[in-house]
Design a protein around this motif. Structure first.
Motif, PDB file in Angstrom:
ATOM      1  N   THR A 124       0.668  -1.316  -0.068  1.00  0.00           N
ATOM      2  CA  THR A 124       0.010  -0.018   0.099  1.00  0.00           C
ATOM      3  C   THR A 124       0.998   1.294   0.039  1.00  0.00           C
ATOM      4  O   THR A 124       2.108   1.081   0.408  1.00  0.00           O
ATOM      5  CB  THR A 124      -0.980   0.046   1.152  1.00  0.00           C
ATOM      6  N   ILE A 126       1.063   4.734   1.562  1.00  0.00           N
ATOM      7  CA  ILE A 126       0.852   5.672   2.589  1.00  0.00           C
ATOM      8  C   ILE A 126       0.781   7.146   2.342  1.00  0.00           C
ATOM      9  O   ILE A 126       2.000   7.558   2.017  1.00  0.00           O
ATOM     10  CB  ILE A 126       1.549   5.406   4.036  1.00  0.00           C
ATOM     11  N   THR A 130       1.400   8.481  10.575  1.00  0.00           N
ATOM     12  CA  THR A 130       1.234   9.078  12.077  1.00  0.00           C
ATOM     13  C   THR A 130       2.064  10.121  12.112  1.00  0.00           C
ATOM     14  O   THR A 130       3.006  10.551  11.306  1.00  0.00           O
ATOM     15  CB  THR A 130       1.781   7.887  12.715  1.00  0.00           C
ATOM     16  N   CYS A 141       4.519   0.801   1.732  1.00  0.00           N
ATOM     17  CA  CYS A 141       4.603  -0.164   2.967  1.00  0.00           C
ATOM     18  C   CYS A 141       4.178  -1.583   2.252  1.00  0.00           C
ATOM     19  O   CYS A 141       3.089  -1.698   1.765  1.00  0.00           O
ATOM     20  CB  CYS A 141       3.678   0.082   3.905  1.00  0.00           C
ATOM     21  N   TYR A 143       4.260  -5.997   2.048  1.00  0.00           N
ATOM     22  CA  TYR A 143       4.742  -7.479   2.644  1.00  0.00           C
ATOM     23  C   TYR A 143       5.397  -8.068   1.525  1.00  0.00           C
ATOM     24  O   TYR A 143       5.160  -8.209   0.490  1.00  0.00           O
ATOM     25  CB  TYR A 143       3.546  -8.400   2.784  1.00  0.00           C
ATOM     26  N   VAL A 152       6.522 -13.707   5.052  1.00  0.00           N
ATOM     27  CA  VAL A 152       6.521 -12.295   4.485  1.00  0.00           C
ATOM     28  C   VAL A 152       7.207 -11.444   5.589  1.00  0.00           C
ATOM     29  O   VAL A 152       6.981 -11.657   6.733  1.00  0.00           O
ATOM     30  CB  VAL A 152       5.185 -11.783   3.935  1.00  0.00           C
ATOM     31  N   LEU A 154       7.208  -7.339   6.867  1.00  0.00           N
ATOM     32  CA  LEU A 154       6.375  -5.983   6.408  1.00  0.00           C
ATOM     33  C   LEU A 154       7.622  -5.066   6.535  1.00  0.00           C
ATOM     34  O   LEU A 154       8.491  -4.977   7.064  1.00  0.00           O
ATOM     35  CB  LEU A 154       5.498  -5.738   7.546  1.00  0.00           C
TER      36      LEU A 154
ATOM     37  N   SER B 135      -0.389   3.172  16.344  1.00  0.00           N
ATOM     38  CA  SER B 135       0.558   2.487  15.860  1.00  0.00           C
ATOM     39  C   SER B 135       1.426   1.587  16.790  1.00  0.00           C
ATOM     40  O   SER B 135       1.931   0.530  16.439  1.00  0.00           O
ATOM     41  CB  SER B 135       1.390   3.519  14.895  1.00  0.00           C
ATOM     42  N   ARG B 148       3.627   1.817   9.292  1.00  0.00           N
ATOM     43  CA  ARG B 148       2.382   1.225   8.743  1.00  0.00           C
ATOM     44  C   ARG B 148       1.167   1.593   9.592  1.00  0.00           C
ATOM     45  O   ARG B 148       1.229   1.484  10.929  1.00  0.00           O
ATOM     46  CB  ARG B 148       2.292  -0.419   8.784  1.00  0.00           C
ATOM     47  N   THR B 149       0.077   2.239   9.057  1.00  0.00           N
ATOM     48  CA  THR B 149      -0.996   2.767   9.958  1.00  0.00           C
ATOM     49  C   THR B 149      -2.058   1.706   9.789  1.00  0.00           C
ATOM     50  O   THR B 149      -1.871   0.703   9.215  1.00  0.00           O
ATOM     51  CB  THR B 149      -1.682   4.212   9.181  1.00  0.00           C
ATOM     52  N   ALA B 152      -3.362   1.038   6.450  1.00  0.00           N
ATOM     53  CA  ALA B 152      -2.356   0.501   5.712  1.00  0.00           C
ATOM     54  C   ALA B 152      -2.343  -0.980   5.936  1.00  0.00           C
ATOM     55  O   ALA B 152      -2.344  -1.833   5.084  1.00  0.00           O
ATOM     56  CB  ALA B 152      -0.929   1.115   5.891  1.00  0.00           C
ATOM     57  N   ILE B 255       1.285 -11.747  12.979  1.00  0.00           N
ATOM     58  CA  ILE B 255       2.283 -11.858  12.071  1.00  0.00           C
ATOM     59  C   ILE B 255       1.988 -12.421  10.820  1.00  0.00           C
ATOM     60  O   ILE B 255       1.841 -13.581  10.958  1.00  0.00           O
ATOM     61  CB  ILE B 255       3.578 -12.461  12.755  1.00  0.00           C
ATOM     62  N   LEU B 256       1.600 -11.835   9.692  1.00  0.00           N
ATOM     63  CA  LEU B 256       0.995 -12.164   8.349  1.00  0.00           C
ATOM     64  C   LEU B 256       1.793 -13.305   7.824  1.00  0.00           C
ATOM     65  O   LEU B 256       1.070 -14.234   7.326  1.00  0.00           O
ATOM     66  CB  LEU B 256       0.578 -11.220   7.590  1.00  0.00           C
ATOM     67  N   ILE B 384      -3.996  -6.125  13.937  1.00  0.00           N
ATOM     68  CA  ILE B 384      -3.444  -5.807  12.383  1.00  0.00           C
ATOM     69  C   ILE B 384      -4.220  -6.875  11.675  1.00  0.00           C
ATOM     70  O   ILE B 384      -4.384  -8.110  11.642  1.00  0.00           O
ATOM     71  CB  ILE B 384      -1.965  -6.517  12.683  1.00  0.00           C
TER      72      ILE B 384
END
Lengths: 195, 401
Positions: A124, A126, A130, A141, A143, A152, A154, B135, B148-149, B152, B255-256, B384
């Motif tokens: 994605t 961003i 923040t 950002c 994977y 994967v 991040l 975050s 990463r938000t 996101a 954790i993907l 997440i």
């Protein structure tokens, strides 16, 4: 007594605006200018005893955080510019981000050096971030499926034109010249076509 | 396991900020409203559950201590629940377990959240500091430093879903936003009063590709409360209780790399399956009449259609294209306006969604009222990329009606 009459005979002590702004700015770690801007209406003379009162505040904790069993990953990253994975031989499964213990079989993993290449599994861009990344947007950002792992990671992908990012795109890790032992020590860039 | 009913509800409006109220004062308003609705006194409550998400929002670690105190509940059993965006749903699940297990006959479940006291002095606004507070939910070692938000985290899943199935398209997502803002305009507690066009949504600024401004939920402050009762108690104090007939939860891998894929939310699939099994539902599209799905983002509402088995895998986009989930469609979704239109006061959100279904089933949904719905679904997600999900099935009439 009627609400609005309550303070009628009390002695009003005016807060010293300049001193208050400087003290508060220093206490919460922002500039006096920004405090003055945020609190301009507090000093407009229109507040009474019952007006909502806001105060500047901050919650802050400092750490000496241990990476524990993941320390080798960060030493390899900071001191050698290398990317490590953690392989469970029993499961034939390699993690990155690494873990000392395999969450599948509860055995111990072994450190393996990774080539630092992979492909974008999803991404994605961003645009609104923040307050920690103000001024660094837009940023990608993603994977990334890392080669020689089953995982994967991040991560950030740096590209001149963020709209060129695609799922499946080949990328490689780039290590920053000055590293601090954090994942922000590396990012990914697109590999040339066919790489 | 004992049967559990909702015997009263209460809520504050959802707003960007209540400058005149603290979190415990917001909680007080919702609790008082719920006690009035249930026709009970606060002293009748036997135990309390508080759903509060982020201590940094409240500027208070363990804020439930001060809510419990302010509500005059001293001495009663209590616990605080926090499962991110799913906090409200999880709080109801915890309250259900208190009553179902026989620990309590009358339990108050209250969700509350401030957020806009967070303030970024440099930018002169709340949002970036709110996002910063959120975050810290990301893995601090490996993920939070990437910036990463929350948006996101869900955008990454929606992009993977698009790649796999060719939808949701930007236009389908915009339709969800138009629908939910439209519903919110009829909801007196909703934060948004805006009636939007597809163009408004599709021309709004990009936040996290592919989500534009109006694809995102609203940050809200607010508090919502439901009173849960055992069957015996409910029959004594309430003419028309609404029953919790199904409840399912799941926490997926955060954790993907540990997940099978990036394009479905397995937590939602498992939670929905468990809730349907408990409620005896085999064809959710036919056996349910409406749903409040956790539309933190338009694209995730569309993913929720398939993850809650309201359509075949990968066909979520068609439901919105065919107007099925519109208020006047055959399966209305988010008549409250959802998180996009009504708002997202995190700890309160799942409870707000539950109250909407409750009101619809009671015929109390005002200008949003559907034609005699009998059974509805709440999906409450958080963490997440939908780590947590709680699904709740609510029904009116007898327990097995």
């Amino acid at each position: 007594m009627h609400k609005k009459d309550m303070a009628k005979d009390w002695q009003f002590t005016q807060t010293d605006k300049t001193k208050w702004i400087e003290t508060e700015a220093s206490r919460i770690g922002v500039t006096p200018f920004d405090v003055e801007k945020a609190f301009s209406s507090e000093f407009d003379g229109k507040k009474d005893l019952f007006s909502p009162l806001e105060i500047p505040d901050v919650m802050k904790v400092t750490y000496k955080y241990t990476y524990g069993g993941q320390s080798a990953f960060f030493r390899a990253l900071r001191d050698y510019g290398k990317l490590l994975g953690a392989k469970c031989e029993a499961c034939d499964f390699t993690y990155c981000p690494p873990r000392k213990n395999c969450s599948r079989c509860y055995g111990e993993t072994q450190w393996v050096e990774l080539p630092g290449t992979g492909k974008i599994a999803s991404y994605t861009t961003i645009y609104k971030g923040t307050s920690l990344i103000t001024g660094k947007t837009p940023c990608i950002c993603a994977y990334v499926s890392l080669d020689e792992t089953d995982f994967v990671v991040l991560t950030n992908v740096e590209m001149d034109d963020p709209s060129k990012a695609k799922v499946g795109m080949r990328v490689k890790a780039v290590f920053k010249p000055e590293r601090t032992g954090r994942v922000s020590d590396f990012y990914f860039t697109a590999m040339s076509e066919g790489a | 396991m004992r049967r559990v009913a909702i015997v009263g509800v209460g809520t504050t409006p959802f707003k960007p900020r209540f400058i005149d109220k603290t979190y415990f004062e917001l909680a007080f308003d919702a609790a008082k409203d719920a006690f009035t609705d249930a026709e009970i006194k606060h002293t009748d409550v036997e135990s309390t559950v508080y759903g509060i998400y982020n201590d940094l929002f409240e500027r208070q670690v363990q804020p439930d201590l001060y809510v419990h105190d302010y509500l005059g509940m001293g001495g009663k059993p209590s616990m605080r629940v926090n499962t991110g965006g799913a906090t409200g749903g999880s709080a109801i699940r915890a309250g259900f377990m208190e009553v179902a297990s026989g620990q309590s006959d009358l339990t108050m479940v209250l969700g509350v959240e401030k957020c806009s006291d967070c303030f970024d002095y440099r930018m002169g606004q709340s949002s970036p500091e709110v996002l910063k507070s959120i975050s810290y939910t990301a893995d601090m070692t490996y993920e939070q430093p990437t910036g990463r938000t929350a948006a996101a985290s869900f955008a990454l899943a929606v992009i993977a879903h698009q790649k796999k199935y060719g939808n949701p398209t930007a236009e389908q997502m915009a339709k969800v936003s138009v629908k939910n803002h439209g519903n919110a305009a009829l909801n007196p507690i909703a934060q948004s009063g805006k009636v939007l066009t597809l163009e408004d949504v599709m021309n709004s600024p990009m936040i996290a590709y592919p989500f534009r401004f109006y694809d995102n939920c609203l940050y809200s402050e607010g508090s919502s409360c439901v009173i849960l009762a055992s069957e015996e108690k409910a029959k004594k104090i309430c003419k028309n209780p609404i029953w919790i007939t199904g409840l399912g939860a799941s926490l997926d891998y955060a954790i993907l790399g540990n997940r099978e894929n990036l394009y479905t939310f397995e937590a939602s699939r498992q939670a929905a399956k468990r809730a349907y099994k408990m409620a005896g539902i085999t064809k959710p599209r036919q056996e349910l009449d409406l749903a409040e799905l956790h539309d933190a983002f338009t694209g995730t509402e569309i993913m929720a259609y398939q993850d809650c088995f309201l359509c075949e895998e990968g066909e979520g986009g068609h439901l919105i294209d065919q107007n099925i989930t519109e208020r006047n469609g055959s399966f209305p979704v988010n008549t409250s306006g959802g998180l996009i239109g009504c708002g997202h006061a995190v700890g309160a959100t799942g409870i707000m969604q539950t109250i909407e279904i409750y009101n619809q089933l009671q015929g109390r949904a005002g200008r949003r009222q559907l034609d005699d719905p009998r059974r509805g679904l709440v999906q409450s997600i958080g963490g997440i990329a939908c780590a947590w999900t709680v699904c709740i099935v609510l029904a009116k009439g007898g327990y097995n009606a």
